[in-house]
Design a protein around this motif. Structure first.
Motif, PDB file in Angstrom:
ATOM      1  N   UNK A  93       0.954  -1.027  -0.065  1.00  0.00           N
ATOM      2  CA  UNK A  93       0.050  -0.064  -0.012  1.00  0.00           C
ATOM      3  C   UNK A  93       0.975   1.237   0.149  1.00  0.00           C
ATOM      4  N   UNK A  94       0.728   1.994  -1.126  1.00  0.00           N
ATOM      5  CA  UNK A  94       1.946   3.136  -1.044  1.00  0.00           C
ATOM      6  C   UNK A  94       1.461   4.282  -0.388  1.00  0.00           C
ATOM      7  N   UNK A  95       0.340   4.124   0.409  1.00  0.00           N
ATOM      8  CA  UNK A  95       0.091   5.226   1.310  1.00  0.00           C
ATOM      9  C   UNK A  95       0.637   5.033   2.865  1.00  0.00           C
ATOM     10  N   UNK A  96       1.243   3.971   2.881  1.00  0.00           N
ATOM     11  CA  UNK A  96       1.776   3.483   4.196  1.00  0.00           C
ATOM     12  C   UNK A  96       3.194   3.717   4.309  1.00  0.00           C
ATOM     13  N   UNK A  97       3.410   4.852   5.221  1.00  0.00           N
ATOM     14  CA  UNK A  97       4.956   5.310   5.539  1.00  0.00           C
ATOM     15  C   UNK A  97       5.383   4.472   6.726  1.00  0.00           C
ATOM     16  N   UNK A  98       6.756   4.847   6.791  1.00  0.00           N
ATOM     17  CA  UNK A  98       7.629   4.142   7.855  1.00  0.00           C
ATOM     18  C   UNK A  98       8.502   5.289   8.531  1.00  0.00           C
TER      19      UNK A  98
END
Ligand code: F6R
Ligand code: MN
Length: 187
Positions: A93-98
């Motif tokens: 999911x490209x909206x999930x940062x870290x």
């Protein structure tokens, strides 16, 4: 006085996570040979440990908004001229940062867009590295000690390892004449 619904501890000096629910995985050279430019011809044995990851998944990981917390221990060393590194992945999911927070050691974080644009950020204790959810990320240990880093990411981020296995990153981190340099993927 305190309640303890989530029983885990993190030792900031050793980077060790302890608790009832700590998961652990590791990667050896045999599982990653193809990712190194000279992996196929390296004399290092297949069972050479590259890194291990401990992580916890508190609460209900499948619930919206749940977070995972983990710590990676990336060993020092090289395969040919290329420093030991993590596999690297995009989040599904490209909206999930870290966040990556280096605990000890030194290295480089490679970041890459889906279009292949690649750049590097320094990994040193005290740095707070924010990884955009759309960017692939790979840690590289350029030091003589283990590179230990803490990470926190959304439980539903997911992993896309296949794209990296197929295409790699646009840059490699190599030792050249005693110095650490970034090289184009094909060099
Ligand atoms: C989670 C994350 C880290 C890595 C770990 C190992 O999203 O980025 O916990 O999973 O550093 O690297 P990979 O997963 O690339 O083998
Ligand atoms: Mn990640």
């Amino acid at each position: 006085m305190f309640s303890a619904p989530f029983a885990a501890t993190f030792d900031w000096s050793s980077g060790v996570l302890r608790g009832d629910t700590v998961h652990r995985s590791s990667k050896t050279l045999g599982q990653m040979r193809g990712l190194f430019r000279h992996g196929a011809t390296s004399a290092l044995p297949d069972d050479t440990l590259l890194y291990s990851v401990q992580w916890v998944a508190p609460g209900t990981p499948q619930a919206a908004g749940a977070l995972l917390f983990g710590c990676t221990h990336l060993e020092p060393g090289r395969v040919g001229d290329e420093y030991f590194m993590t596999h690297g992945h995009f989040h599904a999911l490209s909206s999930r940062a870290e966040f990556y927070l280096p605990v000890s050691g030194s290295g480089v974080l490679l970041l890459m867009t889906r279009g292949g644009e690649t750049w590097a950020e320094e990994m040193l204790p005290g740095k707070v590295l924010h990884i955009d959810g759309a960017h692939a990320h790979r840690a590289v240990n350029t030091g003589a000690e283990p590179l230990v880093f803490w990470a926190c990411w959304p439980a539903d981020a997911g992993y896309d390892y296949a794209t990296i296995a197929e295409r790699g990153f646009g840059l490699r981190v190599v030792e050249h004449k005693g110095r650490t340099v970034l090289a184009d993927q094909q060099q």
